[in-house]
Write an enzyme that holds these catalytic residues in place. Structure first.
Site, PDB file in Angstrom:
ATOM      1  N   ARG A   1       0.830  -1.208   0.000  1.00  0.00           N
ATOM      2  CA  ARG A   1       0.000   0.000   0.000  1.00  0.00           C
ATOM      3  C   ARG A   1       0.863   1.255   0.000  1.00  0.00           C
ATOM      4  O   ARG A   1       0.528   2.243  -0.649  1.00  0.00           O
ATOM      5  CB  ARG A   1      -0.958  -0.013   1.195  1.00  0.00           C
TER       6      ARG A   1
ATOM      7  N   HIS B   1     -10.795   0.228  -0.339  1.00  0.00           N
ATOM      8  CA  HIS B   1     -11.319   0.690   0.938  1.00  0.00           C
ATOM      9  C   HIS B   1     -10.112   1.035   1.813  1.00  0.00           C
ATOM     10  O   HIS B   1      -9.006   0.548   1.572  1.00  0.00           O
ATOM     11  CB  HIS B   1     -12.136  -0.446   1.575  1.00  0.00           C
ATOM     12  N   TYR B   2     -10.314   1.852   2.826  1.00  0.00           N
ATOM     13  CA  TYR B   2      -9.180   2.242   3.672  1.00  0.00           C
ATOM     14  C   TYR B   2      -8.682   1.101   4.555  1.00  0.00           C
ATOM     15  O   TYR B   2      -7.571   1.153   5.082  1.00  0.00           O
ATOM     16  CB  TYR B   2      -9.522   3.469   4.529  1.00  0.00           C
ATOM     17  N   ARG B   3      -9.463   0.047   4.697  1.00  0.00           N
ATOM     18  CA  ARG B   3      -9.049  -1.067   5.547  1.00  0.00           C
ATOM     19  C   ARG B   3      -8.124  -2.024   4.796  1.00  0.00           C
ATOM     20  O   ARG B   3      -8.107  -2.077   3.580  1.00  0.00           O
ATOM     21  CB  ARG B   3     -10.270  -1.826   6.049  1.00  0.00           C
TER      22      ARG B   3
END
Length: 178
Positions: free
Chosen positions: A112, A127-129
């Site tokens: 990431r 998604h941020y997760r």
């Protein structure tokens, strides 16, 4: 077909560990359903880098990527970083709506970081997760050390994703109690 429950698995191979000085040299993606069944394998992309960039790799990366044939594939590739990002985005958009899937893989925070630096549109699609299989590996090592998942070590992006999915299946079966 798009489904917000589908999962995007991604793996990158890089010239090193620092997203400010190192670059992505290979990427692959797999889409699974929520039960970890593979729905589609995306493009496996060797990202072209100059000989000058490849010469900056440390000994481990030089040996590993040279031995696997990845360094030669990178030299011969005509795919730029921007093209690799666009191809991967086009693939995942077929299967998963924007910002619905966590980024999935092993030690995925490292991938990431590189996406944020080098492929921001792709990073922003997730998604941020995070769904990081290495979290379960660390917990199992401490709470159930008898559980051992044997991994290969090709350090090729598609192989690594397949292993990550298999490893999560292993932990689901042997470590996570229903």
């Amino acid at each position: 077909m798009q489904n917000k429950q589908n999962l995007i698995w991604i793996d990158l191979e890089m010239t090193g560990l620092d997203p400010d000085t190192d670059v992505i040299i290979e990427m692959a993606t797999i889409i699974t359903d929520s039960e970890l069944n593979t729905l589609a394998e995306g493009p496996v992309i060797a990202v072209h880098q100059s000989d000058e960039t490849l010469a900056k790799m440390d000994e481990w990366n030089t040996r590993q990527h040279g031995g696997s044939g990845l360094t030669q594939r990178v030299r011969e590739s005509t795919i730029s970083m921007a093209d690799a990002e666009a191809q991967t985005l086009a693939f995942i958009k077929l299967w998963v709506p924007e910002r619905s899937s966590p980024i999935c893989g092993n030690s995925i925070c490292q991938d990431r970081r590189f996406l944020y630096r080098h492929m921001p549109a792709l990073e922003n699609y997730f998604h941020y997760r995070n769904l990081d299989v290495s979290t379960l590996k660390e917990l199992a090592a401490r709470w159930a050390p008898e559980l051992k998942f044997k991994k290969g070590s090709t350090h090729l992006a598609l192989d690594d994703i397949r292993e990550s999915i298999a490893e999560l299946r292993f932990y689901r079966e042997h470590f996570i109690k229903p």
